[in-house]
Design a protein around this motif. Structure first.
Motif: not given
Length: 192
Positions: A64-78, A81-88
């Motif tokens: 469950f955790g690995v699946s969540i982590g992968y999904l979170v990372f994927l959504l975060d990356h999208i 990439e779409l310039n919705l947010w950045i991390y200074p």
């Protein structure tokens, strides 16, 4: 502009951006207060998780955790990439996303909710509370301490995503576990 010249220009911009990111990370991220905070946020949740996790259900909870982590990372990356947010500030130079949250805080907290709230109703209530805390408390706090900068995003957009992603993963995992149980039962019957 031809395909070759456009590709060449993209390679030049990418090379320059890589150099700038490297310089920024070495001069402003590495060993900064934010870097130390992210390092702690990457390590400490896993230590707590190991002490609290139900070792009898370790495989299911970890899946469950690995699946969540992968999904979170994927959504975060999208979103990145779409310039919705950045991390200074970044913990790792080669990962633009907020890796401490993507690979530790969120998966660990979701796994603990999954472990302790096994019924759907209690699970959704706990996930809703957690989603509200992340969207309306921790995200603004991350903005305030300069770990997160919203460009074309609002905290309210994050709230349903926190809840829906965990519900989808729980639904999929429970379906897989039911299928596995049926298959095991069928195998035992045919072996008898």
């Amino acid at each position: 502009m031809s395909e070759e010249s456009l590709l060449g220009e993209m390679e030049d911009v990418h090379r320059k951006l890589t150099e700038l990111r490297q310089e920024y990370w070495l001069n402003y991220d590495l060993f900064s207060p934010q870097w130390w905070l992210m390092l702690a946020a990457l390590i400490l949740p896993w230590i707590v998780w190991w002490k609290l996790v139900d070792k009898a259900r370790l495989k299911d909870i970890l899946l469950f955790g690995v699946s969540i982590g992968y999904l979170v990372f994927l959504l975060d990356h999208i979103g990145y990439e779409l310039n919705l947010w950045i991390y200074p500030h970044k913990l790792f130079r080669f990962i633009p996303e907020l890796s401490a949250v993507d690979f530790a805080m969120l998966p660990v907290l979701h796994m603990l909710v999954y472990q302790y709230f096994t019924k759907w109703r209690s699970f959704l209530i706990a996930e809703t509370i957690m989603g509200a805390v992340f969207a309306f408390v921790l995200e603004p706090l991350s903005v305030w301490i300069d770990l997160y900068e919203m460009l074309n995003w609002r905290h309210v957009y994050s709230f349903p995503i926190y809840v829906v992603k965990s519900a989808l993963v729980k639904f999929a995992l429970e379906g897989l576990l039911r299928r596995e149980a049926r298959s095991s039962a069928n195998s035992r019957r045919t072996a008898s």
